[in-house]
Design a protein around this motif. Structure first.
Motif, PDB file in Angstrom:
ATOM      1  N   VAL A 443       0.841  -1.204   0.000  1.00 51.17           N
ATOM      2  CA  VAL A 443       0.000   0.000   0.000  1.00 51.17           C
ATOM      3  C   VAL A 443       0.875   1.253   0.000  1.00 51.17           C
ATOM      4  CG1 VAL A 443      -1.740   1.287   1.289  1.00 51.17           C
ATOM      5  CG2 VAL A 443      -1.848  -1.211   1.188  1.00 51.17           C
ATOM      6  N   ASP A 444       1.943   1.219   0.834  1.00 50.89           N
ATOM      7  CA  ASP A 444       2.860   2.357   0.886  1.00 50.89           C
ATOM      8  C   ASP A 444       3.493   2.616  -0.473  1.00 50.89           C
ATOM      9  OD1 ASP A 444       2.375   2.770   3.485  1.00 50.89           O
ATOM     10  OD2 ASP A 444       4.180   1.777   4.256  1.00 50.89           O
ATOM     11  N   ARG A 445       3.893   1.514  -1.078  1.00 55.69           N
ATOM     12  CA  ARG A 445       4.555   1.652  -2.380  1.00 55.69           C
ATOM     13  C   ARG A 445       3.609   2.266  -3.406  1.00 55.69           C
ATOM     14  NH1 ARG A 445       7.347  -3.173  -1.231  1.00 55.69           N
ATOM     15  NH2 ARG A 445       5.656  -4.420  -2.077  1.00 55.69           N
ATOM     16  N   ALA A 446       2.393   1.788  -3.411  1.00 53.61           N
ATOM     17  CA  ALA A 446       1.416   2.308  -4.369  1.00 53.61           C
ATOM     18  C   ALA A 446       1.165   3.791  -4.111  1.00 53.61           C
ATOM     19  CB  ALA A 446       0.111   1.524  -4.252  1.00 53.61           C
ATOM     20  N   LYS A 447       1.108   4.145  -2.811  1.00 55.60           N
ATOM     21  CA  LYS A 447       0.875   5.537  -2.428  1.00 55.60           C
ATOM     22  C   LYS A 447       2.010   6.431  -2.920  1.00 55.60           C
ATOM     23  CE  LYS A 447      -1.658   6.157   1.847  1.00 55.60           C
ATOM     24  NZ  LYS A 447      -1.440   6.085   3.286  1.00 55.60           N
ATOM     25  N   PHE A 448       3.225   5.898  -2.758  1.00 53.20           N
ATOM     26  CA  PHE A 448       4.401   6.692  -3.087  1.00 53.20           C
ATOM     27  C   PHE A 448       4.397   7.112  -4.560  1.00 53.20           C
ATOM     28  CE2 PHE A 448       8.907   7.154  -4.267  1.00 53.20           C
ATOM     29  CZ  PHE A 448       9.280   8.107  -3.345  1.00 53.20           C
ATOM     30  N   LEU A 449       4.026   6.191  -5.409  1.00 54.58           N
ATOM     31  CA  LEU A 449       4.084   6.496  -6.843  1.00 54.58           C
ATOM     32  C   LEU A 449       2.761   7.038  -7.393  1.00 54.58           C
ATOM     33  CD1 LEU A 449       6.219   3.502  -8.125  1.00 54.58           C
ATOM     34  CD2 LEU A 449       6.950   5.856  -7.825  1.00 54.58           C
ATOM     35  N   LYS A 450       1.790   7.202  -6.472  1.00 54.54           N
ATOM     36  CA  LYS A 450       0.460   7.588  -6.934  1.00 54.54           C
ATOM     37  C   LYS A 450       0.449   8.948  -7.638  1.00 54.54           C
ATOM     38  CE  LYS A 450      -3.676   8.419  -4.788  1.00 54.54           C
ATOM     39  NZ  LYS A 450      -4.263   8.614  -3.487  1.00 54.54           N
ATOM     40  N   ARG A 451       1.310   9.835  -7.146  1.00 52.30           N
ATOM     41  CA  ARG A 451       1.316  11.182  -7.741  1.00 52.30           C
ATOM     42  C   ARG A 451       1.771  11.173  -9.195  1.00 52.30           C
ATOM     43  NH1 ARG A 451       4.048  14.310  -2.784  1.00 52.30           N
ATOM     44  NH2 ARG A 451       2.180  14.563  -1.543  1.00 52.30           N
ATOM     45  N   LEU A 452       2.540  10.170  -9.527  1.00 52.73           N
ATOM     46  CA  LEU A 452       3.028  10.105 -10.897  1.00 52.73           C
ATOM     47  C   LEU A 452       1.927   9.498 -11.767  1.00 52.73           C
ATOM     48  CD1 LEU A 452       6.618   8.808 -10.202  1.00 52.73           C
ATOM     49  CD2 LEU A 452       5.764  11.135 -10.183  1.00 52.73           C
ATOM     50  N   SER A 453       1.021  10.365 -12.208  1.00 51.07           N
ATOM     51  CA  SER A 453      -0.118   9.881 -12.970  1.00 51.07           C
ATOM     52  C   SER A 453       0.346   9.387 -14.336  1.00 51.07           C
ATOM     53  CB  SER A 453      -1.128  11.008 -13.142  1.00 51.07           C
ATOM     54  OG  SER A 453      -0.549  12.044 -13.894  1.00 51.07           O
ATOM     55  N   ALA A 454      -0.466   8.521 -14.914  1.00 54.55           N
ATOM     56  CA  ALA A 454      -0.106   7.965 -16.220  1.00 54.55           C
ATOM     57  C   ALA A 454       0.096   9.054 -17.278  1.00 54.55           C
ATOM     58  CB  ALA A 454      -1.157   6.961 -16.660  1.00 54.55           C
ATOM     59  N   PRO A 455      -0.780  10.083 -17.326  1.00 58.46           N
ATOM     60  CA  PRO A 455      -0.542  11.128 -18.338  1.00 58.46           C
ATOM     61  C   PRO A 455       0.791  11.855 -18.144  1.00 58.46           C
ATOM     62  CG  PRO A 455      -2.739  11.344 -17.405  1.00 58.46           C
ATOM     63  CD  PRO A 455      -2.032  10.308 -16.598  1.00 58.46           C
ATOM     64  N   LEU A 456       1.200  11.998 -16.867  1.00 62.09           N
ATOM     65  CA  LEU A 456       2.486  12.668 -16.624  1.00 62.09           C
ATOM     66  C   LEU A 456       3.639  11.763 -17.072  1.00 62.09           C
ATOM     67  CD1 LEU A 456       4.025  15.104 -15.253  1.00 62.09           C
ATOM     68  CD2 LEU A 456       4.274  13.573 -13.319  1.00 62.09           C
ATOM     69  N   ILE A 457       3.558  10.510 -16.685  1.00 63.57           N
ATOM     70  CA  ILE A 457       4.615   9.573 -17.060  1.00 63.57           C
ATOM     71  C   ILE A 457       4.715   9.464 -18.578  1.00 63.57           C
ATOM     72  CG2 ILE A 457       5.257   7.115 -16.968  1.00 63.57           C
ATOM     73  CD1 ILE A 457       5.945   8.639 -14.448  1.00 63.57           C
ATOM     74  N   ASP A 458       3.577   9.631 -19.251  1.00 70.25           N
ATOM     75  CA  ASP A 458       3.558   9.610 -20.716  1.00 70.25           C
ATOM     76  C   ASP A 458       4.441  10.672 -21.344  1.00 70.25           C
ATOM     77  OD1 ASP A 458       2.270   7.565 -21.794  1.00 70.25           O
ATOM     78  OD2 ASP A 458       0.319   8.545 -22.050  1.00 70.25           O
ATOM     79  N   ARG A 459       4.657  11.766 -20.613  1.00 70.49           N
ATOM     80  CA  ARG A 459       5.481  12.858 -21.164  1.00 70.49           C
ATOM     81  C   ARG A 459       6.960  12.496 -21.193  1.00 70.49           C
ATOM     82  NH1 ARG A 459       1.050  13.580 -21.809  1.00 70.49           N
ATOM     83  NH2 ARG A 459      -0.278  15.393 -21.504  1.00 70.49           N
ATOM     84  N   PHE A 460       7.309  11.424 -20.514  1.00 65.32           N
ATOM     85  CA  PHE A 460       8.715  11.015 -20.517  1.00 65.32           C
ATOM     86  C   PHE A 460       8.926   9.972 -21.608  1.00 65.32           C
ATOM     87  CE2 PHE A 460       8.053  12.778 -16.345  1.00 65.32           C
ATOM     88  CZ  PHE A 460       9.170  13.580 -16.201  1.00 65.32           C
ATOM     89  N   LEU A 576       9.438   1.336 -17.579  1.00 61.63           N
ATOM     90  CA  LEU A 576       8.715   2.091 -16.548  1.00 61.63           C
ATOM     91  C   LEU A 576       8.912   1.503 -15.154  1.00 61.63           C
ATOM     92  CD1 LEU A 576       5.483   2.622 -18.598  1.00 61.63           C
ATOM     93  CD2 LEU A 576       6.989   4.433 -17.796  1.00 61.63           C
ATOM     94  N   PRO A 577       8.852   2.357 -14.123  1.00 65.58           N
ATOM     95  CA  PRO A 577       8.940   1.841 -12.754  1.00 65.58           C
ATOM     96  C   PRO A 577       7.807   0.861 -12.478  1.00 65.58           C
ATOM     97  CG  PRO A 577       9.099   4.234 -12.762  1.00 65.58           C
ATOM     98  CD  PRO A 577       8.726   3.811 -14.142  1.00 65.58           C
ATOM     99  N   PRO A 578       8.029  -0.106 -11.574  1.00 66.15           N
ATOM    100  CA  PRO A 578       6.994  -1.093 -11.289  1.00 66.15           C
ATOM    101  C   PRO A 578       5.727  -0.392 -10.803  1.00 66.15           C
ATOM    102  CG  PRO A 578       8.747  -1.147  -9.645  1.00 66.15           C
ATOM    103  CD  PRO A 578       9.231  -0.313 -10.770  1.00 66.15           C
ATOM    104  N   GLY A 579       4.620  -0.841 -11.330  1.00 66.70           N
ATOM    105  CA  GLY A 579       3.349  -0.251 -10.910  1.00 66.70           C
ATOM    106  C   GLY A 579       2.931   0.901 -11.804  1.00 66.70           C
ATOM    107  N   LEU A 580       3.833   1.387 -12.667  1.00 65.12           N
ATOM    108  CA  LEU A 580       3.466   2.497 -13.548  1.00 65.12           C
ATOM    109  C   LEU A 580       3.420   2.066 -15.001  1.00 65.12           C
ATOM    110  CD1 LEU A 580       5.537   5.431 -12.051  1.00 65.12           C
ATOM    111  CD2 LEU A 580       3.108   4.989 -11.822  1.00 65.12           C
ATOM    112  N   GLY A 581       3.664   0.807 -15.210  1.00 62.25           N
ATOM    113  CA  GLY A 581       3.738   0.309 -16.587  1.00 62.25           C
ATOM    114  C   GLY A 581       2.380   0.285 -17.252  1.00 62.25           C
ATOM    115  N   PRO A 582       2.378  -0.006 -18.543  1.00 61.91           N
ATOM    116  CA  PRO A 582       1.125  -0.044 -19.289  1.00 61.91           C
ATOM    117  C   PRO A 582       0.270  -1.252 -18.872  1.00 61.91           C
ATOM    118  CG  PRO A 582       2.942  -0.777 -20.675  1.00 61.91           C
ATOM    119  CD  PRO A 582       3.534  -0.349 -19.371  1.00 61.91           C
TER     120      PRO A 582
END
Ligand SMILES: [Zn+2]
Length: 582
Positions: A443-460, A576-582
């Motif tokens: 849960v902590d891990r998911a919370k930590f990366l939660k701010r990095l939304s998919a649309p934002l990560i898409d810009r990289f 992509l970082p784990p949990g942020l992948g497609p």
């Protein structure tokens, strides 16, 4: 324009002078109208002036006195048009003085034709240097009109090739110039020396700003060169360095992720060192943006691309621009044509990250406030770094292992998924064991990366995983490539991309249509890409990213077309970082 009274004696006179009002990083045309009529002697200013302009009345009057010019009798009304444009600053002094000189018959009316005047007057009649000369010069070149301004700003006006500039140093000189008593040659004969920076140059100290080529080689450069020399270049660090160079070639953004101590921050800081020097046009653009928030003496004419690294507590307004009155540019615009480094990306407040999305997509920031809506260019290379969890561990290793895809092939030679590289010795395995364990709950891990939304990560476009160098790499892996080497490679790569695209666009700005026509890979690479895409069920966006990265890597290698090897490297750079992948 003189309106005669019935008896042939001038009753009221009208004159106007053209000027510009600073607006964002550009200028808008403005007109100063002066009417001298009957009534109680005095001067009045109308047309949405700010306090500095309202005080122009007193400055101009004192300058008239000091220059031995007689102040017209009668009621003087000065109107600044267009009335709805908010005007600020002291650069209206000169056009006001010129228009009054014309209205009072000191100089002929036609002397102001096809001229734009900009400058501040001192009480002694001297013309002081102005902040808006560069954008004014660009405006005048575009419109084919002459610019009359402070002589101290000559060197800036001269940077804008094709701008006709007349530099004057006093009000008396302006009058002489308008009467045709002063030649254009004289007015533009001011020769700036080389540099105000006396530690480098011995040129005359009265010079306003630096044009010294040596100034570009700052201490920062030496620091970066040392940092590169000291960088322990494990396999993943080398890949990250190459990814940053590829991003610099293609105008793309890079996300570096991994646990602490694997060189993310130092690589992010090195990014600006890999960029080639700014050409004059880019330097002008950077200078104009930075002059909104910083004194121009400090900026000079920047040779090196800007580097901005805002702290993760930055507010949305500081990041993308804002503030009351006329909005100021934010970090993303101040990093334009340079590098915006976002260290600890996951710790940035959500609203700041979301505010960043639009400028990263459009390359421009639009901010609306009550007074004005301004646009600031914002096309930096964004390098972001993040851990994958709060404790600084590796994140969820089991997930990680199953999704990595690093240059490993299946029987058909297709890039495949693989596990993370094994530690090379027993020693490092123990070392890693001790450091690696993640203490966060899922849960902590998911919370930590939660701010990095998919649309934002898409810009990289590029996402590179970093691992601490293993023990053998710690001892030997140092790069023998210098910053200058990288810069030259990036500059050549950009040139190559320009010739391929046939425009000034970057790879990141290519439309899907251009990608399918201009950026079609070779046949072998093409079929490999198709197979990879169907196997990975990659979205169209991800395929486009891969193609862009392939081309950047090929350009970096000096090759005109990418091949399957570039594809492999590109795939390894989009992880992509784990949990942020497609
Ligand atoms: Zn953790």
């Amino acid at each position: 324009m003189v309106k005669g009274s019935k008896r042939g004696v001038p009753m009221s006179t009208l004159a106007c002078a053209r000027t510009v009002a600073l607006f964002g990083i550009g200028v808008r045309p403005a007109l100063v109208e002066v009417h001298i009529g009957r009534g109680l002697p005095g001067a009045q200013l109308v047309g949405l002036p700010d306090t500095a302009i309202r005080e122009a009345r007193d400055r101009v009057r004192a300058a008239f006195d000091s220059s031995g010019l007689s102040w017209p009798r009668g009621k003087i009304t000065v109107n600044l048009a267009p009335a709805d444009l908010h005007k600020q600053g002291t650069t209206f002094d000169l056009p006001i003085a010129a228009a009054i000189a014309v209205a009072s018959g000191v100089v002929p009316q036609n002397s102001l034709e096809r001229c734009v005047l900009v400058g501040e007057l001192g009480l002694d009649g001297s013309v002081r240097k102005s902040r808006s000369i560069l954008p004014a010069a660009i405006f005048c070149r575009k419109n084919g009109v002459r610019l009359i301004g402070p002589r101290q700003n000559s060197w800036e006006a001269r940077l804008v090739e094709g701008c006709e500039f007349a530099g004057i140093s006093t009000l008396a000189e302006l009058v002489a110039y308008m009467r045709g008593e002063l030649s254009t040659e004289h007015a533009s004969s001011f020769t700036p020396g080389e540099c105000v920076d006396q530690t480098h140059c011995s040129s005359s100290p009265d010079v306003e700003l630096s044009r010294c080529p040596q100034r570009g080689q700052s201490d920062d450069d030496t620091e970066l060169a040392d940092a590169l020399k000291g960088l322990v270049l494990g396999a993943t660090q080398a890949r990250a360095l190459e990814a940053i160079a590829a991003a610099a070639v293609g105008g793309m953004n890079v996300l570096l992720w991994g646990r602490p101590g694997c060189g993310k921050t130092i690589l992010g800081r090195l990014a600006v060192g890999l960029l080639p020097d700014l050409d004059t046009e880019a330097a002008i653009e950077v200078r104009v943006i930075h002059s909104m928030v910083q004194s121009e003496e400090e900026i000079g004419l920047p040779r090196r691309p800007p580097f901005r690294a805002p702290h993760h507590s930055v507010s949305p307004a500081a990041l993308v621009g804002g503030g009351s009155g006329i909005p100021k540019p934010g970090e993303v615009s101040l990093a334009h044509r340079g590098v915006l480094f976002l260290d600890e990306l996951a710790l940035f407040p959500g609203p700041s990250l979301e505010a960043l999305r639009q400028p990263l997509e459009d390359g421009v920031v639009r901010i609306s406030r009550s007074l004005a809506t301004v646009e600031y260019p914002a096309r930096p290379i964004v390098v972001a770094a993040t851990n994958v969890c709060r404790c600084g561990g590796p994140g969820d290793v089991t997930t990680l292992g199953s999704r990595l895809s690093v240059g490993v092939h299946d029987s058909e030679g297709l890039p495949q998924t693989a596990t993370i590289s094994e530690p090379s010795s027993k020693f490092s395995s123990q070392l890693q064991d001790r450091e690696v364990r993640c203490r966060c709950s899922p849960v902590d891990r998911a919370k930590f990366l939660k701010r990095l939304s998919a649309p934002l990560i898409d810009r990289f476009d590029l996402c590179v995983r970093l691992e601490p160098p293993n023990s053998s790499e710690l001892l030997e892996a140092r790069t023998d490539r210098s910053l200058i080497w990288w810069r030259e490679k990036v500059a050549e790569g950009r040139e190559l991309v320009r010739s391929i695209l046939g425009s000034e666009k970057t790879l990141a700005e290519c439309t899907p249509r251009e990608m399918s026509t201009l950026l079609a890979p070779e046949r072998e690479a093409r079929s490999l890409l198709d197979r990879w895409a169907s196997l990975q069920r990659a979205s169209a966006r991800r395929v486009h990213k891969t193609v862009r990265v392939m081309w950047s890597l090929a350009a970096l290698d000096g090759r005109e077309k990418p091949d399957s090897e570039h594809l492999e490297r590109a795939i390894a750079m989009i992880e992509l970082p784990p949990g942020l992948g497609p």
